[in-house]
Design a protein around this motif. Sequence first.
Motif, mmCIF file in Angstrom:
data_model
loop_
_atom_site.group_PDB
_atom_site.id
_atom_site.type_symbol
_atom_site.label_atom_id
_atom_site.label_comp_id
_atom_site.label_asym_id
_atom_site.label_seq_id
_atom_site.Cartn_x
_atom_site.Cartn_y
_atom_site.Cartn_z
ATOM 1 N N SER A 388 0.865 -1.184 0.000
ATOM 2 C CA SER A 388 0.000 0.000 0.000
ATOM 3 C C SER A 388 0.894 1.224 0.000
ATOM 4 N N GLU A 389 0.380 2.295 -0.601
ATOM 5 C CA GLU A 389 1.217 3.481 -0.708
ATOM 6 C C GLU A 389 1.090 4.378 0.517
ATOM 7 N N SER A 390 0.522 3.851 1.602
ATOM 8 C CA SER A 390 0.307 4.669 2.802
ATOM 9 C C SER A 390 1.613 5.316 3.245
ATOM 10 N N LYS A 391 1.540 6.582 3.522
ATOM 11 C CA LYS A 391 2.742 7.275 3.979
ATOM 12 C C LYS A 391 2.908 7.083 5.473
ATOM 13 N N SER A 392 1.785 6.888 6.182
ATOM 14 C CA SER A 392 1.857 6.753 7.625
ATOM 15 C C SER A 392 0.919 5.629 8.063
ATOM 16 N N ILE A 393 1.330 4.960 9.133
ATOM 17 C CA ILE A 393 0.512 3.867 9.670
ATOM 18 C C ILE A 393 -0.869 4.381 10.085
ATOM 19 N N MET A 394 -0.931 5.688 10.424
ATOM 20 C CA MET A 394 -2.193 6.262 10.883
ATOM 21 C C MET A 394 -3.202 6.466 9.747
ATOM 22 N N GLU A 395 -2.804 6.148 8.511
ATOM 23 C CA GLU A 395 -3.784 6.192 7.422
ATOM 24 C C GLU A 395 -4.693 4.964 7.458
ATOM 25 N N LEU A 396 -4.228 3.901 8.134
ATOM 26 C CA LEU A 396 -5.047 2.686 8.204
ATOM 27 C C LEU A 396 -6.305 2.969 9.011
ATOM 28 N N ILE A 397 -7.435 2.490 8.528
ATOM 29 C CA ILE A 397 -8.707 2.755 9.215
ATOM 30 C C ILE A 397 -8.690 2.163 10.639
ATOM 31 N N THR A 398 -7.993 1.033 10.796
ATOM 32 C CA THR A 398 -7.927 0.394 12.115
ATOM 33 C C THR A 398 -7.209 1.306 13.116
ATOM 34 N N ARG A 399 -6.068 1.835 12.730
ATOM 35 C CA ARG A 399 -5.289 2.689 13.654
ATOM 36 C C ARG A 399 -6.051 3.975 13.944
ATOM 37 N N ARG A 400 -6.711 4.507 12.915
ATOM 38 C CA ARG A 400 -7.476 5.747 13.144
ATOM 39 C C ARG A 400 -8.616 5.485 14.124
ATOM 40 N N THR A 401 -9.197 4.291 14.005
ATOM 41 C CA THR A 401 -10.294 3.943 14.904
ATOM 42 C C THR A 401 -9.776 3.769 16.339
ATOM 43 N N ILE A 402 -8.616 3.134 16.481
ATOM 44 C CA ILE A 402 -8.033 2.979 17.821
ATOM 45 C C ILE A 402 -7.752 4.361 18.406
ATOM 46 N N ALA A 403 -7.268 5.275 17.559
ATOM 47 C CA ALA A 403 -6.988 6.641 18.031
ATOM 48 C C ALA A 403 -8.281 7.305 18.527
ATOM 49 N N GLU A 404 -9.364 7.053 17.821
ATOM 50 C CA GLU A 404 -10.653 7.642 18.260
ATOM 51 C C GLU A 404 -11.099 7.035 19.585
ATOM 52 N N LEU A 405 -10.841 5.732 19.737
ATOM 53 C CA LEU A 405 -11.300 5.040 20.952
ATOM 54 C C LEU A 405 -10.415 5.316 22.159
ATOM 55 N N GLU A 406 -9.087 5.385 21.917
ATOM 56 C CA GLU A 406 -8.163 5.461 23.060
ATOM 57 C C GLU A 406 -7.150 6.594 22.985
ATOM 58 N N GLY A 407 -7.179 7.343 21.881
ATOM 59 C CA GLY A 407 -6.188 8.409 21.715
ATOM 60 C C GLY A 407 -5.049 7.969 20.825
ATOM 61 N N GLU A 408 -4.369 8.947 20.212
ATOM 62 C CA GLU A 408 -3.343 8.642 19.222
ATOM 63 C C GLU A 408 -2.136 7.897 19.810
ATOM 64 N N GLU A 409 -1.843 8.198 21.074
ATOM 65 C CA GLU A 409 -0.694 7.535 21.705
ATOM 66 C C GLU A 409 -0.898 6.021 21.734
ATOM 67 N N ALA A 410 -2.116 5.604 22.102
ATOM 68 C CA ALA A 410 -2.424 4.171 22.145
ATOM 69 C C ALA A 410 -2.354 3.560 20.745
ATOM 70 N N ALA A 411 -2.804 4.331 19.755
ATOM 71 C CA ALA A 411 -2.821 3.810 18.377
ATOM 72 C C ALA A 411 -1.412 3.616 17.833
ATOM 73 N N LEU A 412 -0.435 4.269 18.466
ATOM 74 C CA LEU A 412 0.961 4.118 18.017
ATOM 75 C C LEU A 412 1.767 3.223 18.955
ATOM 76 N N ASP A 413 1.120 2.778 20.029
ATOM 77 C CA ASP A 413 1.799 1.935 21.017
ATOM 78 C C ASP A 413 1.657 0.466 20.592
ATOM 79 N N GLU A 414 2.746 -0.134 20.125
ATOM 80 C CA GLU A 414 2.676 -1.484 19.556
ATOM 81 C C GLU A 414 2.136 -2.513 20.555
ATOM 82 N N GLU A 415 2.473 -2.349 21.823
ATOM 83 C CA GLU A 415 1.981 -3.284 22.835
ATOM 84 C C GLU A 415 0.461 -3.215 22.931
#
Length: 476
Positions: A388-415
């Motif tokens: 995929s040509e995504s420039k950032s992992i945060m373009e994925l709908i899953t990560r964006r949804t996690i960011a909405e649910l728990e905040g961007e820090e959680a969406a970037l926290d691999e654990e």
Amino acid sequence: MAGFFGSISSHPCVTDVFYGTDYLSHLGSHRGGMATYDAESGHFNRAIHSISQASFRTKMEEELSKFIGNAGIGIISDTDAQPLLFNSHLGRFALSTVGKIDNLDELAGRALAHNMHLSEFSSGKVNPTELIGLMIIQRPTLEEGIRFAQEQIKGSLSLMLLTENGIVCARDLWGRTPILLGQKEGAMCAASEPSAFFNLGYTTVRDLGPGEIVRCYADRYEQLAEPLPDHMQICSFLWVYYGFPTSSFEGRNVEDVRNYIGFAMGKEDDTEVDCCCGVPDSGIGMAIGYSEGHNVPYRRAISKYTPTWSRSFMPTDQTMRNLVAKMKLIQNNAILRDRRVLLCDDSIVRGTQLRDNTRCLLDGGAKEIHMRVACPPLLYGCPFINFSESKSIMELITRRTIAELEGEEAALDEERVKAYTVTDSPEYKRMVNCIADKFGLHSLRFTKLETLIRAIGLSRSKICTHCFDGSSAHTL
Ligand code: SF4
């Protein structure tokens, strides 16, 4: 993505190379190139075109008469201009590569520090194929050079070289992308996909193994390096999304795998619907399987409009782009009106396509829309194949949804993200429900990883599933 095709024959084989490459057009939409070698004159001919506004066939047809010879290679690519020509102590050769180099800048810096020069630039960036060529010629033989290049890169690298003495093919060390050999009377071919073989009269000989290197002649091939044992990590997305339905990899047919996934999902689904349909083209195989497994009619509620809009054509103007994206699919109101429709698609990446598809079905009068996806949620970027040509992992709908649910820090926290990879964990369920709500879906379900692996039919340890579960880290 990218895909290559090569042919070597006891007769002129330019048309085989041309059509064989064209059959791989689903693997890229940016550049197409071809090179041939004529042993009589000792000439290499080469042409590279942008195929973002017109197909490979249209662009290359105009100058086909300039190609002559009994051997040639071609490539369709989403990235760099290729094949590139080299003249070195290893002889002259044309090189094409498939894969992704994650440490491109580091390797280019190292090459420049060793007084080498890089002359090709694709969109202002170093051309990875040129860099690989430079690495190959640093070793005493082609085999050693290829192995050296493959061992230096991070990512994946399959190669095809048209030499003055046959076509050399090398599959990625981890088998991430495939190469298959084909044969017919007086000719051999090799390609990223065997769908290119049948109409040209070739039959499949076999898949190369991970790290295997062979040299093809018109009547045979010789092994230059054996496959590496326990190295297989073939991309599972080949079967889910970008493989052509008639292709088989490691003996497993793409359409069969999609049917299996749909059937398995349909069998265990208790949702009541009136019909199911697939998003063309890659969602259709799954929908046919679902229809059988769930005992519900398959209907073509959406059709692809192809006469004037090729897959690759995209205007530069954003408003026009939006319009063209919608024009490529047309809903059938007669089928949709007042029906509960189940839609099958290969995957959800950013969700842009899903938004268009949902709108399409609602405009057509569907009463309910239920979505089933042929793979697990995509939670990680692909470091291996330029998927995929995504420039950032945060373009994925899953990560964006996690960011909405728990905040961007959680969406970037691999654990933290790990919890979302576990099917039916509370986090997974919350994320899936949230995506369904976002798109106005009555229900949304993804294929379980175990089902996908069972459908592919290879051992779990041989399949790359990194974009779903973050595994395969040992090969990063
Ligand atoms: S990360 Fe995903 S797309 Fe990339 S090679 Fe692995 S399975 Fe394929």
